[in-house]
Design an enzyme around this catalytic site. Sequence first.
Site, PDB file in Angstrom:
ATOM      1  N   SER A  16       0.751  -1.366  -0.069  1.00  0.00           N
ATOM      2  CA  SER A  16       0.160   0.389   0.234  1.00  0.00           C
ATOM      3  C   SER A  16       0.803   1.045  -0.041  1.00  0.00           C
ATOM      4  CB  SER A  16      -1.168   0.126   0.992  1.00  0.00           C
ATOM      5  OG  SER A  16      -1.973  -1.500   0.494  1.00  0.00           O
ATOM      6  N   THR A  60      -2.422  -4.024   8.552  1.00  0.00           N
ATOM      7  CA  THR A  60      -2.559  -5.298   8.229  1.00  0.00           C
ATOM      8  C   THR A  60      -2.017  -5.985   9.118  1.00  0.00           C
ATOM      9  OG1 THR A  60      -1.168  -5.857   6.340  1.00  0.00           O
ATOM     10  CG2 THR A  60       0.025  -4.877   7.384  1.00  0.00           C
ATOM     11  N   LYS A  64      -5.399  -7.184  11.843  1.00  0.00           N
ATOM     12  CA  LYS A  64      -6.781  -7.070  11.424  1.00  0.00           C
ATOM     13  C   LYS A  64      -8.101  -7.766  12.152  1.00  0.00           C
ATOM     14  CE  LYS A  64      -5.236  -8.219   6.544  1.00  0.00           C
ATOM     15  NZ  LYS A  64      -5.602  -8.452   5.175  1.00  0.00           N
ATOM     16  N   ASN A  85      -9.479  -4.188   7.590  1.00  0.00           N
ATOM     17  CA  ASN A  85      -8.164  -3.492   6.336  1.00  0.00           C
ATOM     18  C   ASN A  85      -8.324  -2.443   6.016  1.00  0.00           C
ATOM     19  OD1 ASN A  85      -9.549  -4.398   4.114  1.00  0.00           O
ATOM     20  ND2 ASN A  85      -8.118  -4.655   2.885  1.00  0.00           N
ATOM     21  N   GLY A 130      -7.145 -19.319   7.021  1.00  0.00           N
ATOM     22  CA  GLY A 130      -7.001 -18.165   7.895  1.00  0.00           C
ATOM     23  C   GLY A 130      -7.167 -17.333   7.189  1.00  0.00           C
ATOM     24  N   GLY A 131      -6.785 -15.757   7.447  1.00  0.00           N
ATOM     25  CA  GLY A 131      -7.873 -14.208   7.303  1.00  0.00           C
ATOM     26  C   GLY A 131      -8.260 -14.042   6.320  1.00  0.00           C
ATOM     27  N   THR A 153      -6.058 -29.483   9.118  1.00  0.00           N
ATOM     28  CA  THR A 153      -6.728 -29.640  10.379  1.00  0.00           C
ATOM     29  C   THR A 153      -8.010 -30.103  10.122  1.00  0.00           C
ATOM     30  OG1 THR A 153      -4.763 -27.463  11.394  1.00  0.00           O
ATOM     31  CG2 THR A 153      -6.340 -29.188  12.458  1.00  0.00           C
ATOM     32  N   GLY A 230      -2.743 -13.066  -7.623  1.00  0.00           N
ATOM     33  CA  GLY A 230      -3.501 -12.264  -6.572  1.00  0.00           C
ATOM     34  C   GLY A 230      -2.888 -10.535  -6.750  1.00  0.00           C
TER      35      GLY A 230
HETATM   36  N1  LIG Z   1      -3.500 -10.609  -3.300  1.00  0.00           N
HETATM   37  C1  LIG Z   1      -3.507  -9.953  -1.895  1.00  0.00           C
HETATM   38  O1  LIG Z   1      -4.598  -9.310  -2.026  1.00  0.00           O
HETATM   39  C2  LIG Z   1      -4.031 -10.944  -0.578  1.00  0.00           C
HETATM   40  C3  LIG Z   1      -4.635 -10.518   0.194  1.00  0.00           C
HETATM   41  C4  LIG Z   1      -4.583 -10.897   1.577  1.00  0.00           C
HETATM   42  C5  LIG Z   1      -3.336 -11.818   1.884  1.00  0.00           C
HETATM   43  N2  LIG Z   1      -2.856 -12.441   0.628  1.00  0.00           N
HETATM   44  C6  LIG Z   1      -2.159 -13.537   0.496  1.00  0.00           C
HETATM   45  O2  LIG Z   1      -2.753 -14.776   1.129  1.00  0.00           O
HETATM   46  C7  LIG Z   1      -2.207 -15.475   1.759  1.00  0.00           C
HETATM   47  C8  LIG Z   1      -3.140 -15.747   3.765  1.00  0.00           C
HETATM   48  O3  LIG Z   1      -3.124 -14.495   4.347  1.00  0.00           O
HETATM   49  P1  LIG Z   1      -3.217 -14.882   5.898  1.00  0.00           P
HETATM   50  O4  LIG Z   1      -3.814 -13.692   6.097  1.00  0.00           O
HETATM   51  O5  LIG Z   1      -4.444 -15.604   5.453  1.00  0.00           O
HETATM   52  O6  LIG Z   1      -2.045 -15.950   6.336  1.00  0.00           O
HETATM   53  P2  LIG Z   1      -2.420 -16.803   7.243  1.00  0.00           P
HETATM   54  O7  LIG Z   1      -3.639 -16.461   8.152  1.00  0.00           O
HETATM   55  O8  LIG Z   1      -0.977 -16.775   8.007  1.00  0.00           O
HETATM   56  O9  LIG Z   1      -2.534 -18.448   6.618  1.00  0.00           O
HETATM   57  C9  LIG Z   1      -3.535 -18.237   5.563  1.00  0.00           C
HETATM   58  C10 LIG Z   1      -3.700 -20.059   6.337  1.00  0.00           C
HETATM   59  O10 LIG Z   1      -3.002 -21.242   5.216  1.00  0.00           O
HETATM   60  C11 LIG Z   1      -2.856 -22.184   5.517  1.00  0.00           C
HETATM   61  N3  LIG Z   1      -2.016 -22.623   5.747  1.00  0.00           N
HETATM   62  C12 LIG Z   1      -0.349 -21.478   6.483  1.00  0.00           C
HETATM   63  N4  LIG Z   1       0.814 -22.519   5.904  1.00  0.00           N
HETATM   64  C13 LIG Z   1       0.737 -23.216   5.387  1.00  0.00           C
HETATM   65  C14 LIG Z   1       1.507 -24.602   5.159  1.00  0.00           C
HETATM   66  N5  LIG Z   1       2.853 -24.302   5.156  1.00  0.00           N
HETATM   67  N6  LIG Z   1       0.580 -25.070   4.896  1.00  0.00           N
HETATM   68  C15 LIG Z   1      -0.065 -25.602   3.805  1.00  0.00           C
HETATM   69  N7  LIG Z   1      -1.143 -24.678   4.495  1.00  0.00           N
HETATM   70  C16 LIG Z   1      -0.985 -23.987   5.375  1.00  0.00           C
HETATM   71  C17 LIG Z   1      -3.408 -22.138   7.160  1.00  0.00           C
HETATM   72  O11 LIG Z   1      -4.615 -22.671   6.929  1.00  0.00           O
HETATM   73  P3  LIG Z   1      -4.780 -24.119   7.438  1.00  0.00           P
HETATM   74  O12 LIG Z   1      -4.646 -24.337   9.419  1.00  0.00           O
HETATM   75  O13 LIG Z   1      -6.285 -24.733   7.726  1.00  0.00           O
HETATM   76  O14 LIG Z   1      -4.336 -25.655   6.617  1.00  0.00           O
HETATM   77  C18 LIG Z   1      -3.471 -20.513   7.235  1.00  0.00           C
HETATM   78  O15 LIG Z   1      -4.766 -20.530   7.605  1.00  0.00           O
HETATM   79  C19 LIG Z   1      -0.676 -14.826   2.688  1.00  0.00           C
HETATM   80  O16 LIG Z   1       0.836 -15.024   1.507  1.00  0.00           O
HETATM   81  C20 LIG Z   1      -0.954 -13.250   1.658  1.00  0.00           C
HETATM   82  O17 LIG Z   1       0.616 -12.091   1.346  1.00  0.00           O
HETATM   83  C21 LIG Z   1      -3.252 -11.819  -0.424  1.00  0.00           C
END
Ligand SMILES: NC(=O)c1ccc[n+]([C@@H]2O[C@H](COP(=O)([O-])OP(=O)(O)OC[C@H]3O[C@@H](n4cnc5c(N)ncnc54)[C@H](OP(=O)(O)O)[C@@H]3O)[C@@H](O)[C@H]2O)c1
Length: 247
Positions: A16, A60, A64, A85, A130-131, A153, A230
Amino acid sequence: MDLYGIIGNPLTHSFSPRFFTDKFLKEEIDAQYVKFEISDISRFADVIKDNPILNGLNVTIPYKEAIISFLDDLDSQAKEIGAINVIKFIRENGKLRLIGYNSDIIGFQNSIAPLLNRDIHKKALVLGTGGASKAVAKALENLGVAFTFVSRTAKPGQLVYKNLCEDIIRENSVIINTSPLGTFPNIDECADIPYQFLTPNHLLYDLVYNPAETKFLRLGKEQGATVKNGEEMLVLQALAAWEIWNK
Ligand SMILES: NC(=O)c1ccc[n+]([C@@H]2O[C@H](COP(=O)([O-])OP(=O)(O)OC[C@H]3O[C@@H](n4cnc5c(N)ncnc54)[C@H](OP(=O)(O)O)[C@@H]3O)[C@@H](O)[C@H]2O)c1
């Protein structure tokens, strides 16, 4: 001059600040976008007190959800998913009201919508819980696409990766990776799904944008699937934030 900013920690690689600083320069908008890298959410009160001309904030990781208790109200969709956000600043009769929004919902929704073929794309798998997955799920609900979460899980109503057989992959023609798997430098990682069952009817969307083609998307493309990263979501959520602040 108007002031906007972002709170989070760390903010070193945040999109941002670059996006808005470029926007203000290109469009000759008399505004500044600053980073508030706070070590604890309790410092939010100081950010507000020390910056009386703030017009809007992005929020961020990791704040959040924690930020919500500091706000006066939430947009209804943000309330439903429990994560925001964007903070809109409303000043009325000398009083400041802070309203929370989630522009990831809008960003994802507007990015995937043009790729959806209503005859084919009726059901989705959302990889990760996740979020970001919550914003994706709300957008899919808004778009009328049924979805199931896939997690590492086991939880009621969700799938785990080893459940993903040929029938489930064929039935769910939209697959969205909301896990950080495949993000630079870990570019050889990808979600553990049976890629061999993907078809040209499949649409694979990866929230990850660095690298532009993740392994998840490459393996999908090799099966003829439509793929999208994304990056556009990131831009669209930022533009949605701008609209929220200025509408
Ligand atoms: N393009 C965009 O505008 C945008 C916006 C927001 C986020 N993002 C991206 O989206 C991704 C997720 O963001 P978040 O904030 O939700 O992150 P997060 O909460 O850290 O992780 C998301 C979920 O991914 C799963 N995960 C994590 N590590 C893993 C692994 N090693 N193997 C398999 N599953 C795994 C977990 O779900 P389980 O425990 O249920 O498996 C976790 O809850 C990030 O890379 C972020 O940069 C992009």
